[in-house]
Structures are given as C-alpha cells and as structure tokens.
Design a protein around this motif. Structure first.
Motif, PDB file in Angstrom:
ATOM      1  N   ASP A  91      39.405  35.272  38.147  1.00 52.87           N
ATOM      2  CA  ASP A  91      38.390  35.053  39.183  1.00 52.87           C
ATOM      3  C   ASP A  91      38.974  35.241  40.588  1.00 52.87           C
ATOM      4  N   GLN A  92      40.164  34.730  40.792  1.00 49.74           N
ATOM      5  CA  GLN A  92      40.802  34.840  42.107  1.00 49.74           C
ATOM      6  C   GLN A  92      41.117  36.297  42.452  1.00 49.74           C
ATOM      7  N   MET A  93      41.590  37.053  41.469  1.00 46.28           N
ATOM      8  CA  MET A  93      41.866  38.479  41.685  1.00 46.28           C
ATOM      9  C   MET A  93      40.588  39.207  42.080  1.00 46.28           C
ATOM     10  N   ASP A  94      39.509  38.912  41.389  1.00 41.52           N
ATOM     11  CA  ASP A  94      38.227  39.540  41.711  1.00 41.52           C
ATOM     12  C   ASP A  94      37.779  39.162  43.116  1.00 41.52           C
ATOM     13  N   ARG A  95      37.991  37.909  43.473  1.00 43.93           N
ATOM     14  CA  ARG A  95      37.554  37.417  44.781  1.00 43.93           C
ATOM     15  C   ARG A  95      38.338  38.104  45.918  1.00 43.93           C
ATOM     16  N   ILE A  96      39.619  38.321  45.700  1.00 41.48           N
ATOM     17  CA  ILE A  96      40.471  38.881  46.751  1.00 41.48           C
ATOM     18  C   ILE A  96      40.401  40.408  46.791  1.00 41.48           C
ATOM     19  N   TYR A  97      40.482  41.038  45.625  1.00 47.17           N
ATOM     20  CA  TYR A  97      40.581  42.496  45.566  1.00 47.17           C
ATOM     21  C   TYR A  97      39.263  43.195  45.246  1.00 47.17           C
ATOM     22  N   GLY A  98      38.248  42.440  44.908  1.00 45.15           N
ATOM     23  CA  GLY A  98      37.012  43.043  44.431  1.00 45.15           C
ATOM     24  C   GLY A  98      37.049  43.103  42.916  1.00 45.15           C
ATOM     25  N   ALA A  99      35.894  43.206  42.317  1.00 38.58           N
ATOM     26  CA  ALA A  99      35.797  43.169  40.849  1.00 38.58           C
ATOM     27  C   ALA A  99      36.596  44.295  40.219  1.00 38.58           C
ATOM     28  N   CYS A 100      37.529  43.920  39.357  1.00 37.04           N
ATOM     29  CA  CYS A 100      38.361  44.920  38.681  1.00 37.04           C
ATOM     30  C   CYS A 100      37.620  45.544  37.505  1.00 37.04           C
ATOM     31  N   ALA A 101      36.716  44.786  36.922  1.00 33.89           N
ATOM     32  CA  ALA A 101      36.070  45.237  35.691  1.00 33.89           C
ATOM     33  C   ALA A 101      34.576  45.457  35.881  1.00 33.89           C
ATOM     34  N   GLU A 102      34.073  46.495  35.220  1.00 37.39           N
ATOM     35  CA  GLU A 102      32.631  46.730  35.175  1.00 37.39           C
ATOM     36  C   GLU A 102      32.009  46.007  33.980  1.00 37.39           C
ATOM     37  N   GLY A 103      32.852  45.740  32.982  1.00 36.87           N
ATOM     38  CA  GLY A 103      32.376  45.018  31.803  1.00 36.87           C
ATOM     39  C   GLY A 103      33.473  44.131  31.253  1.00 36.87           C
ATOM     40  N   ARG A 104      33.108  42.997  30.660  1.00 37.26           N
ATOM     41  CA  ARG A 104      34.076  42.073  30.083  1.00 37.26           C
ATOM     42  C   ARG A 104      33.543  41.521  28.768  1.00 37.26           C
ATOM     43  N   TYR A 105      34.486  41.207  27.883  1.00 37.41           N
ATOM     44  CA  TYR A 105      34.129  40.539  26.633  1.00 37.41           C
ATOM     45  C   TYR A 105      35.191  39.485  26.358  1.00 37.41           C
ATOM     46  N   THR A 106      34.750  38.289  25.994  1.00 36.94           N
ATOM     47  CA  THR A 106      35.671  37.181  25.736  1.00 36.94           C
ATOM     48  C   THR A 106      35.515  36.682  24.312  1.00 36.94           C
ATOM     49  N   MET A 107      36.648  36.453  23.682  1.00 34.36           N
ATOM     50  CA  MET A 107      36.683  35.823  22.368  1.00 34.36           C
ATOM     51  C   MET A 107      37.530  34.558  22.491  1.00 34.36           C
ATOM     52  N   ASP A 108      36.913  33.413  22.310  1.00 37.28           N
ATOM     53  CA  ASP A 108      37.574  32.124  22.499  1.00 37.28           C
ATOM     54  C   ASP A 108      37.416  31.301  21.226  1.00 37.28           C
ATOM     55  N   VAL A 109      38.503  31.170  20.482  1.00 34.21           N
ATOM     56  CA  VAL A 109      38.448  30.478  19.196  1.00 34.21           C
ATOM     57  C   VAL A 109      38.119  28.995  19.377  1.00 34.21           C
ATOM     58  N   VAL A 110      38.722  28.358  20.377  1.00 32.12           N
ATOM     59  CA  VAL A 110      38.509  26.923  20.578  1.00 32.12           C
ATOM     60  C   VAL A 110      37.049  26.626  20.911  1.00 32.12           C
ATOM     61  N   ARG A 111      36.458  27.416  21.782  1.00 33.57           N
ATOM     62  CA  ARG A 111      35.052  27.205  22.164  1.00 33.57           C
ATOM     63  C   ARG A 111      34.074  27.779  21.143  1.00 33.57           C
ATOM     64  N   GLY A 112      34.566  28.672  20.300  1.00 26.54           N
ATOM     65  CA  GLY A 112      33.670  29.325  19.350  1.00 26.54           C
ATOM     66  C   GLY A 112      32.867  30.440  19.976  1.00 26.54           C
ATOM     67  N   ASP A 113      33.386  31.019  21.061  1.00 27.27           N
ATOM     68  CA  ASP A 113      32.694  32.108  21.759  1.00 27.27           C
ATOM     69  C   ASP A 113      33.214  33.462  21.285  1.00 27.27           C
ATOM     70  N   GLY A 114      32.299  34.406  21.112  1.00 26.96           N
ATOM     71  CA  GLY A 114      32.685  35.761  20.761  1.00 26.96           C
ATOM     72  C   GLY A 114      33.159  35.875  19.324  1.00 26.96           C
ATOM     73  N   THR A 115      33.359  37.124  18.889  1.00 25.28           N
ATOM     74  CA  THR A 115      33.846  37.392  17.534  1.00 25.28           C
ATOM     75  C   THR A 115      34.770  38.598  17.576  1.00 25.28           C
TER      76      THR A 115
END
Length: 355
Positions: A316-340
């Motif tokens: 988030d900090q990198m995006d805030r300082i340099y501008g958004a690096c990514a046009e798309g993102r996908y997250t897989m988080d085992v602990v939260r149960g997010d993504g696959t």
C-alpha cells in the motif's frame, strides 16, 4: 496487455534444512542488521522445474541441464543398431556443439562436456537427427556449421525460456531469463540450531555398553520465508518463439509450483512438506519492485500474521508513494480463507490470454 507478473509468497517452514551451505548447515544471510535463514534462488528454481506440477503441465516442453548429452546420443545410436565406433565418433562431434569435451570423463569411457548445458527438446532432437543422417552416409558439417543447425535462440523449452541459459562458448545462443526469482529470506530474526543425534546398533547385546552406535550433529532452522518472482511476459513469449498459449501454461504452472514445491535437502529427516500460506499476484506494465523492504525490520509475535500485515502495508505504501504498480491483483490467504490455488492459476494465465 500487462507486461509483468509479480508473485509474492510467504511460506512457513518447520524445523528443516532444505538448502545447505558448504558445511552442510542451512544457508543464512544478514538483512536489516538481523540474522536470517535463506533458501537460494537456484534451489527454488530447480524444485519448481522438477516438481510434479511443472512436469505434468509442460510435458514435452522441458529442457535438461546436463553434461551427458554425448552419452545420451551414443546410447540412442547403439540402441538403434549403430556399431560402437560409429556411435562414439558421432556422439563426440555432436556433444562438441554444446560445450568443450571433458577429457577426464573420456578416460573413463564417457562422452561428456565440461559445463552443464541447458538443452531444449528441439535441440536434442536435432542433434539426434544429424547423427542419424550421418549413419546413413551424409557427411556432418564442421562444428561451427553444426551449431547453426542444432542450437536455437528460441523454441518450445518452457524452462529454458523462463530461467535462461548461458553457453559460454556460444553467447549468440544464450537466452535471457524471462523469470527472475529471489533468494527466499525469513521475515524475522532466525538462527541455525544444532541437533545432536544418536543411532542405536540393533544387534548390540544388553551385556555390552549402553552407548550409541553412532553420534552426530546437524544444523536446522525454521521460519516464515518471503519469496519474490517476476515474469517478463513479453520476453517469455519471445523466448518461446511467439507461442503465447505455451507461455500462459508455463506461467500458470510456475505460480503453482512456487506455492507447493520445496527444495529436497534433508526432506526425509525433517518432512518439510509445506505450502505457501499467503500469495500476492500482481499484473501491470510499471517497473517491477520487490516487497522485501517490508521485512527490513524483523517481524515479531505471530510471525505469519505479522508477515502478511507487513507485506500488505508495504504494498500500500509503495502504491501511495510511486503510484499503483499493478493493474490487477489476486490474493490467496490460507489463514483468512481468501482465494484459491485455482483462482491464482486463472489470474496469471489470464494476463497472457488478455494479450
């Protein structure tokens, strides 16, 4: 089209020694003024290359890093009916295409080259084709011309396209790696620990001393490792001679392999069969950047949750300082149960499909 795919992994390793140094202890590094455990990029890439994931997904499109191409050619020719002298002579000539001959190996009856050459399936097939033509009476050209006929600057070898190769004697046929892979570092302070172990002699009788038959010591360590990989999709497609579908399959297999494969050092002793606990995949055209700085200050407390939080905050900090690096993102988080894992594969494959 998004040119770059960036992959960030956080993986928990239990007590283990997957990648050893010259003393047989886990590799390490200093980062942020604190000792960390490390797994080399070479070990990570090899684990991915030989993983079941990549072997199945890219069957027929994987090269071999070897010194033994001459032995392979000779054995193939002998199996097809060539006599020993013919097969040996032709194997020597064609092995010379890939590197300088190993004189010491030749004294022992082998036909090998001094360097490890990354040979694609197409180059291997072309070398065998030239050998078979020579058996039928066609004269082989000199080594310089043979190289032009056999070596390729681009073809269907997905692993060579991703990880590159260097042919010291023939730089024109080098391939720049389309995939950069970092050394994996623990996100927190971590030290190598020592295990003092013993082995008992099963046939020792009770009347004898009660001591062990063997004693030894071994190093090990554990922790949450951060791994970063970056794919230049344009270069990958170029290295694969324009085959965009194969490039998509390769990236998809790579993303999964880095999540599920581990270097095999001391695996039988420690059973470090682990999987990534968190993955962040990004696509975009801006200059890539690692998020290793998130761990310059060692994480404390709940190491996995703290590492995930630090990674998200740095992103988030990198995006805030340099501008958004990514046009798309996908997250897989085992602990939260997010993504696959399936969702991760679909995301990275889609980046190539969109082009």
């Amino acid at each position: 089209m998004s040119r770059f795919i960036q992959l960030h992994y956080l993986t928990v390793y239990p007590p283990s020694n997957p990648n050893r140094d010259d003393l047989g202890r886990p590799k390490s590094a200093m980062f942020g003024g604190a000792p960390r455990l490390r797994i080399s990029s070479q070990a990570i890439k090899r684990a991915a290359r030989i993983s079941e994931v990549m072997q199945q997904a890219l069957e027929g499109h994987l090269g071999a890093r070897t010194q033994r191409i001459g032995d392979l050619i000779r054995e193939t020719l002998l199996a097809e009916g060539a006599d020993e002298m013919q097969a040996t002579d032709l194997a020597k000539q064609l092995a010379d295409v890939f590197g300088k001959p190993d004189a010491e190996a030749e004294k022992k009856g082998h036909i090998r080259i001094r360097q490890l050459a990354f040979v694609s399936p197409e180059e291997r097939a072309l070398a065998l084709e030239m050998a078979r033509k020579a058996l039928m009476g066609e004269k082989l050209p000199d080594t310089k011309e043979l190289k032009k006929l056999v070596l390729r600057r681009a073809d269907g070898a997905a692993d060579v396209a991703m990880f590159g190769r260097m042919l010291a004697d023939d730089p024109d046929y080098n391939r720049e790696a389309a995939v950069q892979v970092s050394h994996a570092l623990t996100t927190h302070r971590a030290l190598v620990e020592d295990d003092f172990y013993t082995a008992v002699d099963d046939l020792k009788t009770a009347a004898e001393d009660a001591g062990a038959g063997f004693v030894g010591d071994a190093g090990y360590g554990s922790g949450v490792y951060y791994l970063y990989a970056c794919v230049d999709t344009d270069l990958l497609v170029e290295n694969l001679a324009g085959d965009r579908d194969l490039a998509a399959r390769a990236v998809e297999a790579l993303a999964e392999a880095l999540a599920v494969s581990t270097p095999s050092g001391k695996r039988n002793s420690f059973a470090h069969q682990t999987r990534a606990g968190f993955v962040l995949a990004e696509s975009g055209c801006q200059q890539p950047r690692s998020l290793a700085g998130a761990f310059f200050r060692p994480v404390e407390g709940d190491l996995l949750a703290g590492s995930v939080a630090a990674l998200r905050e740095m992103c988030d900090q990198m995006d805030r300082i340099y501008g958004a690096c990514a046009e798309g993102r996908y997250t897989m988080d085992v602990v939260r149960g997010d993504g696959t894992l399936a969702g991760l594969r679909e995301f990275v494959r889609g980046v190539l499909a969109d082009g």
